[in-house]
Design a protein around this motif. Sequence first.
Motif, short mmCIF file in Angstrom:
data_model
loop_
_atom_site.label_atom_id
_atom_site.label_comp_id
_atom_site.label_asym_id
_atom_site.label_seq_id
_atom_site.Cartn_x
_atom_site.Cartn_y
_atom_site.Cartn_z
N SER A 73 0.44 -1.70 0.38
CA SER A 73 -0.52 0.05 0.04
C SER A 73 0.90 1.40 -0.26
CB SER A 73 -0.94 0.12 1.26
OG SER A 73 -0.31 -0.11 2.67
N VAL A 74 2.08 1.89 0.91
CA VAL A 74 2.57 2.21 0.84
C VAL A 74 3.53 2.30 -0.90
CG1 VAL A 74 4.87 3.22 1.74
CG2 VAL A 74 3.00 2.39 3.01
N LEU A 75 3.94 1.54 -0.82
CA LEU A 75 4.98 1.67 -2.81
C LEU A 75 4.09 1.86 -3.89
CD1 LEU A 75 6.38 -2.13 -2.48
CD2 LEU A 75 7.59 0.29 -1.89
N ILE A 76 2.24 1.66 -3.45
CA ILE A 76 1.65 2.02 -4.29
C ILE A 76 1.13 3.58 -4.05
CG2 ILE A 76 -1.00 1.92 -5.46
CD1 ILE A 76 -0.82 -0.86 -4.36
N SER A 77 1.14 3.85 -3.02
CA SER A 77 1.29 5.25 -2.78
C SER A 77 2.19 6.34 -3.25
CB SER A 77 0.88 5.63 -1.17
OG SER A 77 2.13 5.34 -0.58
N MET A 78 3.28 6.02 -3.03
CA MET A 78 4.91 6.64 -3.90
C MET A 78 4.43 6.67 -5.41
SD MET A 78 7.81 4.66 -2.03
CE MET A 78 8.70 4.11 -0.74
N THR A 79 3.38 5.81 -5.87
CA THR A 79 3.81 6.11 -7.05
C THR A 79 2.17 6.63 -7.26
OG1 THR A 79 2.08 4.09 -7.84
CG2 THR A 79 4.60 3.85 -7.58
N THR A 80 1.70 7.33 -7.02
CA THR A 80 0.52 7.45 -6.94
C THR A 80 0.61 9.45 -6.40
OG1 THR A 80 -0.28 7.27 -5.47
CG2 THR A 80 -0.87 5.65 -7.07
N GLY A 81 2.29 10.03 -6.67
CA GLY A 81 2.39 11.82 -5.91
C GLY A 81 1.54 11.40 -4.53
N ASN A 82 1.90 10.21 -3.11
CA ASN A 82 1.08 10.51 -1.93
C ASN A 82 2.32 10.22 -1.42
OD1 ASN A 82 -1.44 11.47 -2.53
ND2 ASN A 82 -1.96 8.95 -3.11
#
Length: 265
Positions: A149-158
């Motif tokens: 979830s944290v990795l995905i958030s990185m890719t969405t600019g969050n």
Amino acid sequence: MKKPIIQGIITILLFFGTWYTLTQIDWMKIFKVQQVTDKTEQKLGELFWGVFKKTEKEITNKLTVNSIDSIVTHICKSNNIDREKIKVHILSKDEINAFALPNRHLIVFSGLILNSDNQEELAGVICHEIAHIELNHVMKKLVKEIGLSVLISMTTGNGGSEVIKETAKLLSSSAFDRSLEKEADIKAIDYLVNAKINPEPFANFLYKLSDKEHEATKYLTWISTHPESKERAEYIIEYSKGKLTDYIQILSNETWDKLKAELKD
């Protein structure tokens, strides 16, 4: 008495029938988990490489690039690995280090090349890192230590730039767990043997580093990220026994010497 027994049998049958049905469903496809993971890995590779590209000097001279490309290409072709998907970056840095990033980025520091006594030592380290890539160890490590979830958030600019920088640093300066390291070592030996590269120098490289493991120096990064060098060298020697004796050199001695001279200047 018979009625409860029949009801029990029906319940059991329904349970196993439902369980069997659920196991036949491709949940990964339904929820597109794999697609999400692939896109996440691709974006993470871009983000993490961007960190190093901004903070380090990439070596682009023809001799160095062509020499390392020759080694990587030979290894890939000999092991049916898609060379076009391996993105090699050579950075001008004194640290003895090489590491993999998501989406098949391979980072090699000039310090590693200069501290390799021969091209076989360097090829061994490169094979080890390609093994991490091919065995998907990089994403396994990130998911385990950071969380999907944290990795995905990185890719969405969050995720925030500092989180991205720290995560990129994690990949360059911390070890994989013991089982993944051994798996990568064994796969690296298979790669070397298939490429007709002598694996013994790779073990010698680890022995050499193990003699310096207790030295307090900032340049021996590959030691701190790959502990137990002597133990690893021993099982590499054992695994390599009797596998091949007809070895070849990828680079000529002249090219190898010129490569090291180029990097020293």
